[in-house]
Design a protein around this motif. Structure first.
Motif, mmCIF file in Angstrom:
data_model
loop_
_atom_site.group_PDB
_atom_site.id
_atom_site.type_symbol
_atom_site.label_atom_id
_atom_site.label_comp_id
_atom_site.label_asym_id
_atom_site.label_seq_id
_atom_site.Cartn_x
_atom_site.Cartn_y
_atom_site.Cartn_z
ATOM 1 N N HIS A 1 0.907 -1.197 0.103
ATOM 2 C CA HIS A 1 -0.036 0.161 0.077
ATOM 3 C C HIS A 1 0.955 1.364 0.017
ATOM 4 O O HIS A 1 2.264 1.009 0.206
ATOM 5 C CB HIS A 1 -0.969 0.240 1.238
ATOM 6 C CG HIS A 1 -0.201 -0.170 2.404
ATOM 7 N ND1 HIS A 1 0.517 -1.393 2.732
ATOM 8 C CD2 HIS A 1 0.131 0.828 3.648
ATOM 9 C CE1 HIS A 1 1.200 -1.144 3.924
ATOM 10 N NE2 HIS A 1 0.856 0.063 4.383
ATOM 11 N N ASN A 2 0.272 2.326 -0.337
ATOM 12 C CA ASN A 2 1.083 3.550 -0.291
ATOM 13 C C ASN A 2 0.604 4.597 1.114
ATOM 14 O O ASN A 2 -0.433 5.015 1.175
ATOM 15 C CB ASN A 2 0.608 4.429 -1.444
ATOM 16 C CG ASN A 2 1.550 5.793 -1.428
ATOM 17 O OD1 ASN A 2 1.754 6.564 -0.593
ATOM 18 N ND2 ASN A 2 1.821 6.291 -2.786
ATOM 19 N N GLY B 1 -2.690 7.018 1.840
ATOM 20 C CA GLY B 1 -4.014 6.563 2.468
ATOM 21 C C GLY B 1 -3.812 7.297 3.739
ATOM 22 O O GLY B 1 -4.724 7.003 4.646
ATOM 23 N N GLU C 1 4.865 4.812 -1.001
ATOM 24 C CA GLU C 1 4.843 3.672 -1.815
ATOM 25 C C GLU C 1 6.002 2.770 -1.232
ATOM 26 O O GLU C 1 5.716 1.586 -1.005
ATOM 27 C CB GLU C 1 4.803 3.875 -3.293
ATOM 28 C CG GLU C 1 4.435 2.699 -4.051
ATOM 29 C CD GLU C 1 5.514 1.702 -4.640
ATOM 30 O OE1 GLU C 1 5.540 0.453 -4.549
ATOM 31 O OE2 GLU C 1 6.601 2.308 -4.529
ATOM 32 N N HIS D 1 -7.229 -1.637 9.970
ATOM 33 C CA HIS D 1 -7.141 -2.707 8.904
ATOM 34 C C HIS D 1 -7.841 -3.881 9.410
ATOM 35 O O HIS D 1 -8.692 -4.593 8.729
ATOM 36 C CB HIS D 1 -5.615 -2.737 8.503
ATOM 37 C CG HIS D 1 -5.775 -3.903 7.601
ATOM 38 N ND1 HIS D 1 -5.801 -3.698 6.025
ATOM 39 C CD2 HIS D 1 -5.090 -5.191 7.523
ATOM 40 C CE1 HIS D 1 -5.635 -4.849 5.536
ATOM 41 N NE2 HIS D 1 -5.244 -5.815 6.157
ATOM 42 N N GLN E 1 -6.423 2.711 5.683
ATOM 43 C CA GLN E 1 -5.895 2.372 4.116
ATOM 44 C C GLN E 1 -6.448 1.605 3.337
ATOM 45 O O GLN E 1 -6.587 0.263 3.735
ATOM 46 C CB GLN E 1 -4.564 2.067 4.738
ATOM 47 C CG GLN E 1 -3.281 1.662 3.646
ATOM 48 C CD GLN E 1 -2.517 3.098 3.325
ATOM 49 O OE1 GLN E 1 -2.074 3.442 4.129
ATOM 50 N NE2 GLN E 1 -2.653 3.244 1.993
ATOM 51 N N ASP E 2 -6.915 1.920 2.216
ATOM 52 C CA ASP E 2 -7.283 0.953 1.308
ATOM 53 C C ASP E 2 -6.368 0.672 0.201
ATOM 54 O O ASP E 2 -6.220 1.401 -0.448
ATOM 55 C CB ASP E 2 -8.577 1.252 0.808
ATOM 56 C CG ASP E 2 -9.805 1.382 1.863
ATOM 57 O OD1 ASP E 2 -9.993 0.362 2.372
ATOM 58 O OD2 ASP E 2 -10.376 2.370 2.186
ATOM 59 N N ALA E 3 -5.610 -0.623 0.434
ATOM 60 C CA ALA E 3 -4.509 -0.882 -0.303
ATOM 61 C C ALA E 3 -5.050 -0.968 -1.775
ATOM 62 O O ALA E 3 -6.023 -1.196 -2.341
ATOM 63 C CB ALA E 3 -3.954 -2.188 -0.017
#
Ligand SMILES: Cc1cc2nc3c(=O)[nH]c(=O)nc-3n(C[C@H](O)[C@H](O)[C@H](O)COP(=O)(O)OP(=O)(O)OC[C@H]3O[C@@H](n4cnc5c(N)ncnc54)[C@H](O)[C@@H]3O)c2cc1C
Length: 557
Positions: A28-29, A33, A58, A331, A555-557
């Motif tokens: 993920h970034n 996020g 990233e 998460h 955080q939505d990867a």
């Protein structure tokens, strides 16, 4: 008859399906996020760093980079006093992952970018980048921070600055155990704490003897010890030692320029409960060469330049710990269901998660505000704000982090306690920043000292708070109450922690009001100002937009 012959082969092999478990948070970034961080960077003058922060976000979310953090902690540093032929080497050996992390930090300029490229927003962008980086692993950040923080102290003695700063600022990493003269890139540490006194460094007994002329930039030999010396593979250390004129500051290299080993001898490594990727040592100085930094007898004012910066970095590091813990908790809750609903949709879990996120928002807000002050030190008001802000912020953020990490761990449940989850590491690392570089009481007393010496620091603080007058009656009231508390400073030491608590909370509330997200500002003020008493996380009052707050940390990867 053999009973097992009755069992079907597939039943032997597959006992159950694995389901309702979260996935690893990777790929993920970390910047993209993080709504609070992106907004904060733009608000405090770091907008020009957006593309680089997106790129680095990233990198910090990559699985291989995350793995370095685990490996650097699983394989603890090892120490050798001598090589196999009997030569003294004082060598600490690290897992390659530690070296990867060091190289990454140094090539990104986390130790030097505001010094080599000073411009509006330079400290803000560096703080944001360091915030991302520290979330991967915090132990190796100790030498990165010390190298960063040493510049203001070294600058006090131009001859030393000229000789050292180029290599100290270089964006490279050279871990070889060789003299600094043979390297192009150097790292620096610090040695203040002795057995008989850490907070009270005036008790230092290490003595420095001039080799020729005494005075700034001149060579001395140091005899004594340091009870804590972290990152002993640094190329040199700023150290305090007594001379005829009192406590003075010295730059002590690992090796002498002639290539011989400087008798700065590591006795052993500390066996720490956290921060284990970072070696910390006990050392003896047996006539170790060092050059005086700053004025003779003015060692504390010289090294305090460095200490102010390390305290600022403690704010960044502990805020980053809070962010990573909250991210992991959210998460998990988004991928785990219990009693028929995802955890993230359960009202009581929403209360806890939103509260954890509010803590991050407050920590980040005051950290980035101080970064902006650092970017504007030519303005005396910003200097005053910074003087109080690093002590106040370091005290509060670092002190809040251990319990915050524990609550995030609890959100993850049993998996959160396991060593293959980052939470145990975040939890064990959390108290270190609070103790290092001035423990809680010492920070509170430092605030009082600043007030006594320069009363204008309080004026500057209240001026800043004044920008939010009228925005929220509860904040107005809290500021008024605080002002009246400062009008009577009887038993101020005894009340020190309470005063600093209120300085922080009102500043955080003000900054969140200014930031403009009404859900966050309302949640923060409603839960943290006024007579909230000794509250637990997850006790936000009714009417808070918990979903909106959680979404900022998700955080939505
Ligand atoms: C992981 C780690 C790494 C470290 N690395 C380094 C390093 O690289 N270099 C270095 O120099 N040091 C280092 N330290 C040492 C650290 O800075 C000291 O431990 C810290 O400053 C506290 O000093 P002390 O341990 O002597 O405790 P003390 O000074 O004895 O303090 C004990 C407690 O008393 C409180 N206290 C002190 N004075 C007062 C007062 N007047 N009123 C009320 N309370 C008071 C303090 O807040 C503290 O809680 C490191 C420590 C740790 C844990």
């Amino acid at each position: 008859m053999n009973k097992s012959a009755d069992l079907r082969p597939d039943a032997m092999a597959a006992t159950h399906d694995v389901f309702n478990q979260a996935t690893a948070l990777e790929g993920h970034n970390l910047y993209a996020g993080d709504t609070a961080l992106r907004e904060g960077v733009a608000r405090h003058g770091g907008g020009w760093g957006e593309a680089d922060l997106q790129r680095y976000g990233e990198v910090c979310g990559r699985a291989d980079v995350i793995e370095w953090g685990y490996l650097a902690n699983e394989f603890k540093p090892q120490f050798d006093t001598h090589d196999r032929f009997g030569h003294r080497v004082d060598l600490v050996k690290y897992h390659p992952a530690y070296h990867h992390l060091m190289k990454q930090a140094l090539t990104e300029g986390l130790h030097s970018s505001p010094w080599t490229d000073p411009k509006a927003g330079a400290h803000v962008v560096r703080a944001a980048k360091y915030y991302l980086h520290s979330q991967v692993e915090s132990g190796h950040c100790c030498p990165i921070t010390m190298t960063f923080a040493a510049t203001p102290s070294l600058t006090l003695t131009p001859a030393i600055a000229e000789q050292w700063l180029g290599k100290v600022h270089a964006r490279d990493y050279d871990p070889r155990n060789v003299p600094h003269t043979a390297k192009q890139a150097l790292t620096l540490g610090m040695g203040m704490t002795e057995k008989q006194g850490g907070s009270d460094v005036r008790a230092n007994t290490t003595r420095a003897y001039p080799l020729g002329q005494p005075g700034p930039g001149e060579a001395y030999e140091l005899v004594g010890h340091k009870w804590f010396l972290s990152a002993p593979m640094c190329d040199a250390f700023l150290m305090l030692a007594q001379t005829e004129r009192g406590l003075s500051c010295f730059l002590v290299p690992r090796w002498r320029p002639d290539g011989s080993k400087n008798p700065l001898q590591v006795q052993r490594l500390k066996n720490k409960m956290g921060n284990v990727s970072n070696a910390s040592s006990e050392v003896e100085l047996r006539g170790a060469l060092g050059w005086m930094v700053g004025e003779e007898g003015r060692g504390v004012p010289a090294i305090i330049e460095m200490v102010a910066m390390t305290r600022f970095d403690c704010m960044i590091g502990s805020s980053a710990g809070q962010r990573q813990a909250t991210l992991q908790a959210i998460h998990h809750a988004a991928h785990r269901s219990a009693f028929g609903k995802m955890l993230i949709d359960q009202p009581l879990m929403q209360n806890v998660l939103a509260d954890l996120q509010l803590e991050v928002e407050g920590s980040l807000a005051i950290t980035l505000r101080m970064a902006e002050a650092l970017d504007n030190l030519d303005d005396p008001r910003q200097q005053l704000l910074m003087r109080l802000g690093t002590a106040v912020g370091k005290y509060w953020i670092c002190k809040r982090t251990p319990h915050h990490a524990y609550e995030a761990m609890e959100c993850i449940g049993g998996n959160g306690v396991m060593e293959n989850c980052i939470l145990p590491r975040l939890y064990r690392d959390a108290p270190i920043n609070a103790i290092w570089e001035g423990s809680g009481n010492v920070q509170a007393l430092d605030v009082l000292r600043a007030l006594a010496k320069t009363p204008a620091v309080l004026e500057a603080w209240f001026d800043e708070l004044g920008k939010s007058v009228g925005a929220d009656a509860r904040l107005d009231q809290a500021v008024k109450t605080l002002q009246s508390e400062f009008s009577d400073l009887a038993e101020a030491e005894y009340r020190g922690r309470h005063l600093v608590d209120q300085l922080t909370l009102t500043m955080q509330a003000h900054l969140l009001v200014q930031a403009g997200d009404t859900a966050v500002a309302e949640g923060f003020i409603a839960s943290r100002l006024g007579s909230q008493g000794d509250r637990q996380y997850g006790t936000l009052p009714r009417g808070i937009d918990v979903k909106g707050i959680i979404a900022r940390g998700r955080q939505d990867a």
